[in-house]
Design a protein around this motif. Sequence first.
Motif, short mmCIF file in Angstrom:
data_model
loop_
_atom_site.label_atom_id
_atom_site.label_comp_id
_atom_site.label_asym_id
_atom_site.label_seq_id
_atom_site.Cartn_x
_atom_site.Cartn_y
_atom_site.Cartn_z
N TRP A 25 0.81 -1.21 0.00
CA TRP A 25 0.00 0.00 0.00
C TRP A 25 0.85 1.27 0.00
CZ3 TRP A 25 -4.43 -1.52 -1.48
CH2 TRP A 25 -5.04 -2.65 -0.96
N TRP A 26 2.13 1.16 0.22
CA TRP A 26 2.97 2.35 0.36
C TRP A 26 2.84 3.33 -0.81
CZ3 TRP A 26 8.41 0.45 2.46
CH2 TRP A 26 8.22 -0.12 3.74
N PRO A 27 2.99 2.89 -2.07
CA PRO A 27 2.99 3.86 -3.16
C PRO A 27 1.63 4.45 -3.48
CG PRO A 27 3.24 1.65 -4.04
CD PRO A 27 3.30 1.53 -2.54
N ILE A 28 0.55 3.87 -2.94
CA ILE A 28 -0.79 4.36 -3.32
C ILE A 28 -1.58 4.94 -2.16
CG2 ILE A 28 -1.13 3.00 -5.41
CD1 ILE A 28 -2.41 0.84 -3.79
N VAL A 29 -1.05 4.91 -0.96
CA VAL A 29 -1.80 5.45 0.16
C VAL A 29 -2.03 6.95 0.00
CG1 VAL A 29 0.25 5.84 1.63
CG2 VAL A 29 -2.01 5.54 2.68
N ASN A 30 -1.08 7.66 -0.63
CA ASN A 30 -1.27 9.10 -0.85
C ASN A 30 -2.44 9.35 -1.79
OD1 ASN A 30 -0.51 11.66 -2.70
ND2 ASN A 30 0.14 12.01 -0.59
N LEU A 31 -2.49 8.64 -2.91
CA LEU A 31 -3.58 8.81 -3.86
C LEU A 31 -4.93 8.53 -3.18
CD1 LEU A 31 -4.91 9.08 -6.64
CD2 LEU A 31 -4.33 6.67 -7.05
N TYR A 32 -5.01 7.45 -2.43
CA TYR A 32 -6.28 7.08 -1.80
C TYR A 32 -6.72 8.12 -0.77
CZ TYR A 32 -5.97 2.32 -3.74
OH TYR A 32 -5.90 1.23 -4.57
N LEU A 33 -5.80 8.48 0.13
CA LEU A 33 -6.21 9.36 1.22
C LEU A 33 -6.37 10.81 0.80
CD1 LEU A 33 -4.38 7.98 4.40
CD2 LEU A 33 -6.55 7.30 3.35
N VAL A 34 -5.59 11.26 -0.17
CA VAL A 34 -5.77 12.63 -0.67
C VAL A 34 -7.12 12.74 -1.38
CG1 VAL A 34 -4.96 14.36 -2.31
CG2 VAL A 34 -3.33 13.20 -0.82
N THR A 35 -7.43 11.78 -2.24
CA THR A 35 -8.71 11.79 -2.93
C THR A 35 -9.86 11.72 -1.94
OG1 THR A 35 -7.68 10.66 -4.82
CG2 THR A 35 -10.08 10.69 -4.74
N TRP A 36 -9.72 10.85 -0.94
CA TRP A 36 -10.75 10.70 0.08
C TRP A 36 -10.87 11.98 0.93
CZ3 TRP A 36 -14.45 7.61 -0.40
CH2 TRP A 36 -15.28 7.24 0.66
N GLY A 37 -9.74 12.58 1.24
CA GLY A 37 -9.74 13.78 2.06
C GLY A 37 -10.33 14.99 1.36
N GLN A 38 -10.21 15.03 0.04
CA GLN A 38 -10.77 16.15 -0.71
C GLN A 38 -12.26 16.00 -0.94
OE1 GLN A 38 -8.31 16.12 -4.22
NE2 GLN A 38 -6.78 17.48 -3.31
N ASN A 39 -12.75 14.77 -0.88
CA ASN A 39 -14.14 14.53 -1.23
C ASN A 39 -15.03 14.13 -0.04
OD1 ASN A 39 -14.41 14.48 -4.42
ND2 ASN A 39 -12.43 13.57 -3.92
N ILE A 40 -14.52 13.32 0.87
CA ILE A 40 -15.35 12.79 1.95
C ILE A 40 -14.81 13.15 3.33
CG2 ILE A 40 -16.36 10.72 2.99
CD1 ILE A 40 -17.51 11.35 0.25
#
Length: 208
Positions: free
Chosen positions: A170-185
Motif C-alpha cells: 500500500w505504500w505507493p498508493i496510500v497518498n492517492l487514496y487518502l488525498v482523494t478521500w480527504g478532498q471529497n469525503i
Amino acid sequence: MRTLAREIDGLELPAVEKISESQKQDPFQILISTLLSARTQDATTLAASTRLFAKARTPEAIARLRVSQIEKLIYPVSFYRNKAVFVRDTARMILSRFGGNVPRTLEEMIQLPGVGRKTANLVMILAFKSNDNICVDIHVHRIANRLGWVKTRTPEETEQALYKALERKWWPIVNLYLVTWGQNICRPVYPRCQKCPILTSCGRVGVL
C-alpha cells in the motif's frame, strides 16, 4: 484500503496525478507540478502547471526564463514569488549537477531548491514507479491520525509511522487514496462521516 480503492473510483483525482497521466510520467514536469502544488488548491495547480509547460517544458527552457516570467505564469499559486525562484533554480541545478535529468534518489532530490520529503516521495512514486516510498501530505497526515492508524504530530513523523503500520503493497498508493478521500469525503472540517463506508473501522480521532 481495498474499500477506499473501490470508493474513489470516479472521484476527482489530485492535480499532480492528472499531470502525471497527461505528461506520460515525465519526471521533470511531475517534479515542478508537485513543487507548485504545496498549499495550493488542485485547480489552481493544474492551471498554473499548464500555463508554465505551454511556455517551457524542459529544464533547459525553464532555466532560460526570468523569475518575473515564471511568476506571471504560475500566479496565483500560494507563495508564487518564492516558488518561481525555486522552479528556476531547480531547473538550473538539474542541468548543472544532474546532467539534465531529475535525480532518481530521494537523498539527491531533496537537495533541489524548495523540494522537501513530500515532493520527493511523490516524484519517486509517480515518475519512477518506486514501491519503497510513502508520500505524506496534510491529507494523509490528518486522515491517518483520524483513523487511528498512527498517533503523530507532523507529516514527517506520520511518514515514518506508516512504514511500520501499513503493508508494503500500500505504500505507493496510500497518498492517492487518502488525498482523494480527504478532498471529497473525509474533509478537514465537517467530514461526511455518514457517507463513509469505512466509518465502522474509523477511530474518528478528533472528530466532534
